[in-house]
Design a protein around this motif. Structure first.
Motif, PDB file in Angstrom:
ATOM      1  N   GLN A  86       4.808  -0.783 -21.969  1.00 23.49           N
ATOM      2  CA  GLN A  86       4.702   0.625 -21.577  1.00 23.49           C
ATOM      3  C   GLN A  86       3.297   1.162 -21.905  1.00 23.49           C
ATOM      4  O   GLN A  86       3.158   2.203 -22.530  1.00 23.49           O
ATOM      5  N   ILE A  87       2.270   0.438 -21.496  1.00 21.60           N
ATOM      6  CA  ILE A  87       0.911   0.837 -21.862  1.00 21.60           C
ATOM      7  C   ILE A  87       0.390   1.946 -20.939  1.00 21.60           C
ATOM      8  O   ILE A  87       0.874   2.126 -19.818  1.00 21.60           O
ATOM      9  N   ARG A  88      -0.606   2.680 -21.415  1.00 18.77           N
ATOM     10  CA  ARG A  88      -1.260   3.723 -20.614  1.00 18.77           C
ATOM     11  C   ARG A  88      -2.763   3.611 -20.833  1.00 18.77           C
ATOM     12  O   ARG A  88      -3.319   4.191 -21.780  1.00 18.77           O
ATOM     13  N   THR A  89      -3.429   2.859 -19.970  1.00 20.32           N
ATOM     14  CA  THR A  89      -4.876   2.691 -20.091  1.00 20.32           C
ATOM     15  C   THR A  89      -5.580   4.029 -19.877  1.00 20.32           C
ATOM     16  O   THR A  89      -5.392   4.684 -18.861  1.00 20.32           O
ATOM     17  N   ARG A 123      -7.016   1.463 -13.268  1.00 16.28           N
ATOM     18  CA  ARG A 123      -7.231   1.271 -14.708  1.00 16.28           C
ATOM     19  C   ARG A 123      -6.232   0.273 -15.283  1.00 16.28           C
ATOM     20  O   ARG A 123      -6.560  -0.493 -16.189  1.00 16.28           O
ATOM     21  N   SER A 124      -5.008   0.306 -14.784  1.00 13.99           N
ATOM     22  CA  SER A 124      -3.930  -0.491 -15.376  1.00 13.99           C
ATOM     23  C   SER A 124      -4.051  -1.979 -15.092  1.00 13.99           C
ATOM     24  O   SER A 124      -3.677  -2.806 -15.932  1.00 13.99           O
ATOM     25  N   ILE A 125      -4.526  -2.340 -13.907  1.00 16.34           N
ATOM     26  CA  ILE A 125      -4.466  -3.737 -13.468  1.00 16.34           C
ATOM     27  C   ILE A 125      -5.135  -4.683 -14.459  1.00 16.34           C
ATOM     28  O   ILE A 125      -4.543  -5.689 -14.879  1.00 16.34           O
ATOM     29  N   GLY A 126      -6.368  -4.389 -14.837  1.00 16.86           N
ATOM     30  CA  GLY A 126      -7.102  -5.289 -15.729  1.00 16.86           C
ATOM     31  C   GLY A 126      -6.433  -5.462 -17.076  1.00 16.86           C
ATOM     32  O   GLY A 126      -6.302  -6.587 -17.593  1.00 16.86           O
ATOM     33  N   GLU A 436     -15.856   3.528 -17.079  1.00 15.48           N
ATOM     34  CA  GLU A 436     -15.582   2.684 -18.254  1.00 15.48           C
ATOM     35  C   GLU A 436     -14.387   1.762 -18.033  1.00 15.48           C
ATOM     36  O   GLU A 436     -14.184   0.813 -18.792  1.00 15.48           O
ATOM     37  N   TYR A 437     -13.595   2.031 -17.011  1.00 16.43           N
ATOM     38  CA  TYR A 437     -12.319   1.330 -16.839  1.00 16.43           C
ATOM     39  C   TYR A 437     -12.226   0.481 -15.579  1.00 16.43           C
ATOM     40  O   TYR A 437     -11.563  -0.550 -15.574  1.00 16.43           O
ATOM     41  N   TRP A 438     -12.844   0.924 -14.498  1.00 18.12           N
ATOM     42  CA  TRP A 438     -12.712   0.221 -13.227  1.00 18.12           C
ATOM     43  C   TRP A 438     -13.768  -0.867 -13.076  1.00 18.12           C
ATOM     44  O   TRP A 438     -14.855  -0.782 -13.655  1.00 18.12           O
ATOM     45  N   PRO A 439     -13.474  -1.890 -12.263  1.00 20.30           N
ATOM     46  CA  PRO A 439     -14.548  -2.801 -11.846  1.00 20.30           C
ATOM     47  C   PRO A 439     -15.521  -2.032 -10.958  1.00 20.30           C
ATOM     48  O   PRO A 439     -15.167  -0.997 -10.378  1.00 20.30           O
ATOM     49  N   THR A 440     -16.745  -2.520 -10.846  1.00 14.61           N
ATOM     50  CA  THR A 440     -17.720  -1.896  -9.967  1.00 14.61           C
ATOM     51  C   THR A 440     -17.298  -2.085  -8.514  1.00 14.61           C
ATOM     52  O   THR A 440     -16.999  -3.198  -8.085  1.00 14.61           O
TER      53      THR A 440
END
Length: 442
Positions: A86-89, A123-126, A436-440
């Motif tokens: 149940q994470i929340r990036t 954000r969540s995928i990685g 800070e969270y997504w790939p470029t």
């Protein structure tokens, strides 16, 4: 004969939902016995508050359990049987931006629907991929029960990243919340219902709900809803925004009377109306941070400080926790109970592509879900689902490929945006907020 005792790891141990989940583990100790429970989180300060509360809870209600909380993947996952995820990036601060940035640019700001769900998914995928890699390093055979949002995007990404992993189960608690609400309306025990459901996560419909005598309850539910409205099962404990959300079920039934809809469909049916009802300065994220978030952490600190549970009502909604514990129990003991889960279509909806990640009812046992086929669906529902899944698949491809073009296509297709110029403005603003969270994206 005594049942086997299991080890459970909760990934996202610092969540405000964790106390309810821990309470559910205590309540079901007679049917789902545990030897060890571990909380795992990458935010030690936040998790410590929940972890110290948990020590008191287990001391009073489940003293035989070996409990600890940790930031070490090795400690958390070695020897575990089930991981509840149940994470929340990005936490609630990023959720606030997910909601407010789209609203500032003329689109719905919502946690899982529209551009907010897109941002959250990216954000969540990685983090989800990294987490499963860590779990598989230390617990190759553990069941990974995922209810991290946005579940549809996460499920499609995990299928792409781990195509042969048969012990990843993606599931959402909203169908269970709805079934409980139907039970309240009817004065019946929803655990006895046999639902027929199809759709995508946060994007589906109950076509039938049978009672234990085989009687379809949907006609009666429609009649009650149309005449008296619709409320959640725990209406007295819900924030006003949730009461408003459930009330919209009546509007959806008036316009589209075929089936009982998932509450989230209102954002796709009525994007302009819903956008007009949202406050761009005070969104659901603010409501949660100033409400449940603050209350749960304050009460957990008080319980830890006095060393006893007392009369605390820190657990105010057990549906979320009880569902995932019951799911694990059904798998562990091969009970084959019916749950609504996210699986690859593979002909379940006969006129939809096989690789679509659909949400349907299934028997759930030791070998995972055995889903029920739905057959052919109508043109309206097929069209809605294909457009929504195209948005979800393009979001996943945008993440894996670092593709700006696919991200723009995804947001343009989403029914809460539609306009490509608006989609580009929103995408550029979200890229800046999420660098800070997504790939470029290129």
């Amino acid at each position: 004969m005594n049942k086997k005792e299991f080890t459970i790891t909760i990934a996202g141990g610092g969540s405000t939902w964790t106390p309810g989940l821990l309470k559910a583990l205590c309540k079901r100790k007679g049917t789902f016995p545990l030897k060890r429970v571990v909380l795992f989180d990458n935010n030690p300060e936040r998790q410590e508050v929940i972890g110290e509360f948990a020590k008191v809870l287990f001391k009073e209600e489940y003293p035989t359990v070996d409990f600890e909380y940790t930031t070490s993947p090795e400690v958390a996952f070695t020897g575990t049987d089930f991981v509840f995820c149940q994470i929340r990036t990005g936490g609630y601060k990023m959720r606030e931006l997910d909601e407010k940035i789209p609203l500032s640019l003329g689109a719905i700001g919502q946690e899982t629907c529209g551009p907010g769900g897109f941002a959250y998914g990216m954000r969540s995928i990685g983090d989800m991929i990294k987490l499963i890699e860590e779990v598989r390093k230390y617990a190759p055979e553990a069941w990974f029960l995922n209810y991290t949002n946005p579940a549809a995007i996460v499920a499609d990404a995990l299928k792409k990243a781990f195509p042969n992993d048969k012990k990843i189960l993606n599931i959402c608690d909203q169908p269970v919340n709805l079934l409980r609400s139907y039970g309240r309306l009817l004065g019946m025990d929803s655990s006895e219902f046999e639902p027929v459901y199809f759709g995508l996560n946060h994007f589906g419909w109950f076509t039938n709900i049978y009672d234990k005598n085989g009687v379809d309850l949907v006609p009666k539910l429609k009649d009650i809803t149309l005449n008296s409205g619709f409320k959640p099962a725990d209406a007295e404990q819900r924030d006003q925004s949730w009461l408003d959300t459930y009330a919209m079920v009546r509007d959806m039934l008036v316009d589209f009377p075929d089936y009982m809809p998932n509450t989230y469909l209102q954002y796709y049916y009525y994007p302009e109306y819903k956008k007009a009802k949202l406050d761009p300065e005070y969104t659901r994220a603010n409501e949660v941070m100033n409400g449940r978030e603050k209350r749960v952490f304050e009460e957990c600190r008080e319980i830890a400080a006095r060393g006893s549970m007392g009369e605390s009502n820190v657990v105010h909604n057990d549906a979320h926790g009880e569902m995932i514990v019951e799911v694990a129990e059904s798998i562990a003991f091969n009970e084959n109970r019916i749950y609504i889960v996210i699986v690859q279509n593979n002909g379940l909806i006969s006129n939809l592509d096989d690789d679509v990640m659909v949400e349907v009812a299934a028997n759930l046992g030791i070998n995972g879900p055995r889903p029920f086929g739905v057959g052919k669906i109508g043109t309206f529902y097929k069209g809605l689902m294909e457009q929504q899944f195209a948005y979800e698949r393009l979001t996943v491809e945008a993440w894996f490929e670092g593709s700006y073009a696919k991200a723009l296509q995804a947001l343009t297709l989403n029914r809460t945006i539609v306009d490509a110029k608006k989609a580009r403005k929103i995408l550029d603003a979200l890229i800046e907020a999420n660098k800070e969270y997504w790939p470029t994206l290129r």
